[in-house]
Design a protein around this motif. Structure first.
Motif, PDB file in Angstrom:
ATOM      1  N   SER A  68       0.831  -1.208   0.000  1.00 47.82           N
ATOM      2  CA  SER A  68       0.000   0.000   0.000  1.00 47.82           C
ATOM      3  C   SER A  68       0.863   1.253   0.000  1.00 47.82           C
ATOM      4  CB  SER A  68      -0.931  -0.001   1.215  1.00 47.82           C
ATOM      5  OG  SER A  68      -0.185  -0.109   2.421  1.00 47.82           O
ATOM      6  N   LEU A 125      -3.560  -3.955  -3.796  1.00 49.34           N
ATOM      7  CA  LEU A 125      -3.108  -2.567  -3.782  1.00 49.34           C
ATOM      8  C   LEU A 125      -1.641  -2.493  -4.199  1.00 49.34           C
ATOM      9  CD1 LEU A 125      -4.699  -1.261  -0.449  1.00 49.34           C
ATOM     10  CD2 LEU A 125      -5.610  -1.062  -2.774  1.00 49.34           C
ATOM     11  N   ASP A 145      -7.199  -7.734 -10.945  1.00 48.11           N
ATOM     12  CA  ASP A 145      -7.861  -6.843  -9.988  1.00 48.11           C
ATOM     13  C   ASP A 145      -6.899  -5.867  -9.322  1.00 48.11           C
ATOM     14  OD1 ASP A 145      -6.432  -8.613  -8.442  1.00 48.11           O
ATOM     15  OD2 ASP A 145      -8.063  -9.022  -7.024  1.00 48.11           O
ATOM     16  N   LYS A 147      -4.797  -2.628  -8.258  1.00 43.97           N
ATOM     17  CA  LYS A 147      -5.085  -1.194  -8.261  1.00 43.97           C
ATOM     18  C   LYS A 147      -3.759  -0.447  -8.098  1.00 43.97           C
ATOM     19  CE  LYS A 147      -9.830  -1.341  -6.491  1.00 43.97           C
ATOM     20  NZ  LYS A 147      -9.995  -2.807  -6.697  1.00 43.97           N
ATOM     21  N   ALA A 149      -1.456   3.194  -8.201  1.00 45.43           N
ATOM     22  CA  ALA A 149      -1.538   4.649  -8.071  1.00 45.43           C
ATOM     23  C   ALA A 149      -0.187   5.205  -7.666  1.00 45.43           C
ATOM     24  CB  ALA A 149      -2.593   5.057  -7.037  1.00 45.43           C
ATOM     25  N   ARG A 185      -4.417   9.448  -9.573  1.00 43.03           N
ATOM     26  CA  ARG A 185      -5.609   8.609  -9.724  1.00 43.03           C
ATOM     27  C   ARG A 185      -5.247   7.125  -9.755  1.00 43.03           C
ATOM     28  NH1 ARG A 185      -6.239   6.503 -14.820  1.00 43.03           N
ATOM     29  NH2 ARG A 185      -5.116   7.511 -16.552  1.00 43.03           N
ATOM     30  N   VAL A 186      -6.211   6.301  -9.421  1.00 44.10           N
ATOM     31  CA  VAL A 186      -6.039   4.854  -9.462  1.00 44.10           C
ATOM     32  C   VAL A 186      -6.251   4.366 -10.895  1.00 44.10           C
ATOM     33  CG1 VAL A 186      -6.950   2.643  -8.632  1.00 44.10           C
ATOM     34  CG2 VAL A 186      -6.787   4.593  -7.071  1.00 44.10           C
ATOM     35  N   GLY A 188      -5.951   0.585 -13.436  1.00 42.89           N
ATOM     36  CA  GLY A 188      -6.005  -0.866 -13.290  1.00 42.89           C
ATOM     37  C   GLY A 188      -5.125  -1.630 -14.258  1.00 42.89           C
TER      38      GLY A 188
END
Length: 280
Positions: A68, A125, A145, A147, A149, A185-186, A188
């Motif tokens: 994270s 994450l 899946d 994510k 950033a 921004r995130v 994928g």
């Protein structure tokens, strides 16, 4: 082979000559603090020169996150700004910050400096430091899946340990790099694959690690002189002119060409056999 014991990393050899390094702080979403990046450097420096390792898989323990990012709570309590409290002289504070940043950068860059190819598996994450670390890897694989950033702007900083330096050279789309860096921004897996940040997208973490291990096994089966030389020359080419890289390649291969691996590989093609190569 036996590895030293590490506090924040799991290291094992799941396949011959293939090491698997896992960030091991899943209860905190593999968030990082200073002791972790200092220890990571010792891990990759050790694997870099280990003759028993020819390829490295780099992933995060647990199902929720590769990482994270920075452990903000730990940083606020023990980090650089806390260390500089009470210091009034701007120049001295600046020197302290610069030195701290250089140590941090050096630890992260140990992944890139590692002589062995590093395959990074990204899942869940993958924020902030995840991008810094994965841009140091040679090959990136992610789950569907994941994510991503680049979160530093959202904590009031410009990313300073590698993302802004390496990411533009990886994807070749400066507009996109500025988009995700400025907005935080995130994004994928599909977007990361489309711009060339990752080379494979797998259904889940298990399948991504399996694909990474299969790729690592393939790399480990090849001449370590050839594989490690190719990594070195590609990294040099990325950071230098064509003329400089051609000259460097000529000098490098003037030594490397004398390896017995060239003859072994050539004969194996002629005889349709599988070659084996000595440790390096």
């Amino acid at each position: 082979m036996a590895f030293p014991s590490y506090k924040y990393f799991l290291v094992d050899i799941p396949l011959p000559n293939v090491a698997h390094v896992q960030i091991n702080r899943p209860s905190k979403l593999n968030a990082w603090h200073e002791a972790m990046w200092l220890e990571m450097k010792t891990v990759f420096d050790f694997l870099s020169i280990s003759p028993d390792v020819r390829a490295i898989i780099f992933s995060g323990a647990g199902d929720k996150a590769f990482t994270s990012g920075l452990d903000v709570q730990s940083a606020s309590q023990e980090g650089l700004l806390k260390q500089q409290e009470g210091q009034a002289d701007v120049a001295r504070v600046a020197v302290g910050i610069k030195r701290y940043a250089q140590v941090f950068q050096d630890c992260v860059s140990s992944v890139e400096r590692c002589e062995k190819p590093v395959i990074c598996v990204l899942h869940g994450l993958a924020f902030g430091l995840a991008i810094d670390l994965s841009t140091c890897a040679d090959i990136r694989i992610c789950t569907s899946d994941v994510k991503f950033a680049i979160k530093e702007v959202d904590i009031g900083l410009a990313a300073d340990v590698g993302t802004l330096t390496r990411l533009p050279k990886i994807v070749g789309n400066f507009s996109w790099v500025k988009d995700v860096s400025l907005t935080a921004r995130v994004f994928g897996a599909e977007e990361a694959y489309r711009v060339g940040f990752v080379s494979q997208v797998l259904e889940n973490k298990g399948k991504a690690v399996e694909a990474a291990l299969k790729l690592g096994e393939l790399l480990a089966s090849k001449s370590p002189v050839a594989v490690q030389g190719t990594k070195e020359l590609l990294n040099h080419a990325r950071d230098n002119t064509v003329a400089s890289s051609l000259r460097y390649t000529g000098v490098w291969n003037s030594a490397a060409f004398q390896t017995e691996d060239v003859m072994k590989a050539t004969l194996s093609v002629m005889k349709k056999t599988k070659p084996t190569f000595e440790k390096l």
